[in-house]
Design an enzyme around this catalytic site. Structure first.
Site, PDB file in Angstrom:
ATOM      1  N   ARG A  49       0.829  -1.200   0.000  1.00 15.43           N
ATOM      2  CA  ARG A  49       0.000   0.000   0.000  1.00 15.43           C
ATOM      3  C   ARG A  49       0.867   1.254   0.000  1.00 15.43           C
ATOM      4  O   ARG A  49       0.418   2.345  -0.355  1.00 15.43           O
ATOM      5  CB  ARG A  49      -0.948   0.020   1.212  1.00 15.43           C
ATOM      6  CG  ARG A  49      -1.767   1.320   1.331  1.00 15.43           C
ATOM      7  CD  ARG A  49      -2.817   1.250   2.421  1.00 15.43           C
ATOM      8  NE  ARG A  49      -2.301   0.815   3.684  1.00 15.43           N
ATOM      9  CZ  ARG A  49      -1.613   1.569   4.542  1.00 15.43           C
ATOM     10  NH1 ARG A  49      -1.320   2.819   4.249  1.00 15.43           N
ATOM     11  NH2 ARG A  49      -1.210   1.074   5.692  1.00 15.43           N
ATOM     12  N   TYR A 102     -12.699  18.318 -16.555  1.00 14.36           N
ATOM     13  CA  TYR A 102     -13.354  17.018 -16.343  1.00 14.36           C
ATOM     14  C   TYR A 102     -14.338  17.117 -15.188  1.00 14.36           C
ATOM     15  O   TYR A 102     -14.006  17.599 -14.102  1.00 14.36           O
ATOM     16  CB  TYR A 102     -12.297  15.949 -16.068  1.00 14.36           C
ATOM     17  CG  TYR A 102     -12.870  14.587 -15.792  1.00 14.36           C
ATOM     18  CD1 TYR A 102     -13.752  13.980 -16.685  1.00 14.36           C
ATOM     19  CD2 TYR A 102     -12.547  13.906 -14.632  1.00 14.36           C
ATOM     20  CE1 TYR A 102     -14.284  12.729 -16.426  1.00 14.36           C
ATOM     21  CE2 TYR A 102     -13.071  12.648 -14.368  1.00 14.36           C
ATOM     22  CZ  TYR A 102     -13.942  12.067 -15.265  1.00 14.36           C
ATOM     23  OH  TYR A 102     -14.478  10.836 -15.002  1.00 14.36           O
ATOM     24  N   ASP A 173      -3.284  19.207 -15.626  1.00 11.62           N
ATOM     25  CA  ASP A 173      -3.724  17.883 -16.060  1.00 11.62           C
ATOM     26  C   ASP A 173      -3.367  17.767 -17.542  1.00 11.62           C
ATOM     27  O   ASP A 173      -3.969  18.420 -18.392  1.00 11.62           O
ATOM     28  CB  ASP A 173      -5.230  17.743 -15.839  1.00 11.62           C
ATOM     29  CG  ASP A 173      -5.766  16.363 -16.212  1.00 11.62           C
ATOM     30  OD1 ASP A 173      -5.156  15.709 -17.087  1.00 11.62           O
ATOM     31  OD2 ASP A 173      -6.803  15.952 -15.678  1.00 11.62           O
ATOM     32  N   LYS A 198      -5.791   6.613 -19.892  1.00 16.07           N
ATOM     33  CA  LYS A 198      -6.031   7.029 -21.262  1.00 16.07           C
ATOM     34  C   LYS A 198      -4.831   6.714 -22.159  1.00 16.07           C
ATOM     35  O   LYS A 198      -4.507   5.566 -22.352  1.00 16.07           O
ATOM     36  CB  LYS A 198      -6.389   8.525 -21.281  1.00 16.07           C
ATOM     37  CG  LYS A 198      -7.474   8.934 -20.255  1.00 16.07           C
ATOM     38  CD  LYS A 198      -8.773   8.190 -20.418  1.00 16.07           C
ATOM     39  CE  LYS A 198      -9.923   8.809 -19.636  1.00 16.07           C
ATOM     40  NZ  LYS A 198      -9.760   8.804 -18.177  1.00 16.07           N
TER      41      LYS A 198
END
Length: 385
Positions: A49, A102, A173, A198
């Site tokens: 983690r 977004y 971004d 993406k």
């Protein structure tokens, strides 16, 4: 601009057998007597983690892609956005972002008021963002290189200067542009974010995110927050993202080539009202995009059809090759209806100003033969009453 994937595969990975491909370390814990073995950035390698060798290899590759000093890989793009923002923002902070971004990012920003963060929403033009920064010094600004879904181009270089002059931090971004078109850190941006789902992964089969920073101390603090939030990418997904990176330059260039042809085709179709693509000379962003993106203009084309919502439904149902689905950046051409998907969270008072209406569609142009894509569009457009 050179190939962004040049020399990214040379980072040594620890493997006693000398494998060419980095091993997938699926172990949850790692051997620890008293102290744990430190990773190359000094944090203990004891629990996946927090740190994992496969993930760490991906992070070196992501940092090289964006010309940053270090990176964090997260389990999706929104995990990258939320981890970055939560590590930076504090009570009383001001967060500036454009209305056209977004939708889930915008929704997160709007809801940060519960933590006493003031969110300032502006129109997505460079001048509007610059004015907001000047009026609100000491702020955090989050923008996209190419806006979603109208494909406006933000003058990042100018906003870097305005941000620095006003003691503000600019986060970019870069998902739509990718490091193949533009690398914000080379232009003075402090933090770059990706939905690596993406173009970086590129196959519509993995969720991944990335945070890349120009300074190591920034990543150190965000690493602590990723550990606390549990937003690290899983080793198998890290392996898939690494696989995608190897062909990213080839894929993105082909996406851009196909998109340019599709944009030209749609611009001359009788059933199309308007086409949004910075590669078109008619685009108000063409000159800026040409300067920023080195002759490439992205793999997404947005357009408006002549007809009502029912006409759009007929069009979407008539497509055979292009798949009506969210997301972008994979080999398959995908088309989505922004007003019910990515742009749905945008406040209503902004949608009309932004040009987002019921006739708008966003096409992620895939890697199929471009004539097949055109024939599919042509047949579906003919079905609109």
């Amino acid at each position: 601009m050179g190939n962004a994937t040049d020399s990214i595969h040379g980072h040594d990975h620890v493997d006693e057998y000398g494998s060419v491909i980095p091993p997938i370390y699926l172990s949850t814990p790692f051997r620890q007597i008293i102290e744990a073995n430190p990773s190359d950035r000094g944090f203990d390698l004891k629990y996946s983690r927090e740190e994992n060798p496969t993930v760490r290899y991906l992070e070196h590759v992501l940092a090289k892609l964006e010309k940053g000093v270090d990176a964090l890989a997260t389990n999706n793009g929104m995990a990258a956005v939320s981890t970055a923002l939560i590590s930076i923002l504090k009570s009383g902070s001001r967060l500036i972002l454009p209305a056209e971004i977004y939708g889930t990012t915008l929704g997160l920003a709007i809801n940060m008021d519960k933590f006493n963060v003031r969110t300032i929403i502006t129109m997505p033009e460079t001048e509007d963002l610059a004015e907001a920064i000047k009026s609100n010094p000491n702020s955090i600004i989050l923008i996209e290189t190419l806006t979603n879904p109208m494909l406006r181009v933000i003058d990042v270089d100018y906003l870097v200067k305005v941000s620095k002059d006003n003691d503000s931090l600019l986060i970019v971004d870069n998902t739509m542009a990718t490091p193949i078109l533009y690398r914000p850190i080379e232009h003075g941006v402090g933090i770059v974010i990706h939905s690596a789902t993406k173009y970086i992964s590129g196959h519509n089969d993995v969720l991944a995110g990335a945070i890349v920073a120009g300074e190591a101390n920034v990543i150190e603090e965000m690493w602590q927050w990723r550990r606390r939030l549990g937003t690290i990418i899983q080793p198998l997904d890290a392996y898939l993202a690494l696989r995608g990176v190897k062909t990213m330059s080839l894929r993105v260039r082909k996406h851009c080539e196909n998109a340019m042809i599709i944009a030209d085709y749609l611009s001359n179709h009788s059933k199309i009202k308007e086409v949004y693509y910075p590669g078109l000379k008619s685009s108000p962003y063409h000159e800026l995009a040409s300067r920023m993106f080195n002759g490439l203009y992205g793999g997404i084309v947005s357009f408006k059809v002549k007809g009502d919502k029912e006409g759009v439904r007929v069009f979407l149902n008539s497509l055979k090759i292009i798949k009506p689905a969210p997301s972008f950046g994979g080999p398959e051409s995908l088309i989505m209806y922004p007003i019910t998907s990515a742009a749905q969270p945008i406040p209503e008072e902004y949608k009309a100003k932004l040009g987002i209406d019921e006739s708008l569609l966003r096409l992620s142009v895939g890697l199929e033969d471009v004539e097949d894509i055109i024939n599919d569009l042509d047949n579906a457009l003919r079905q609109i009453p």
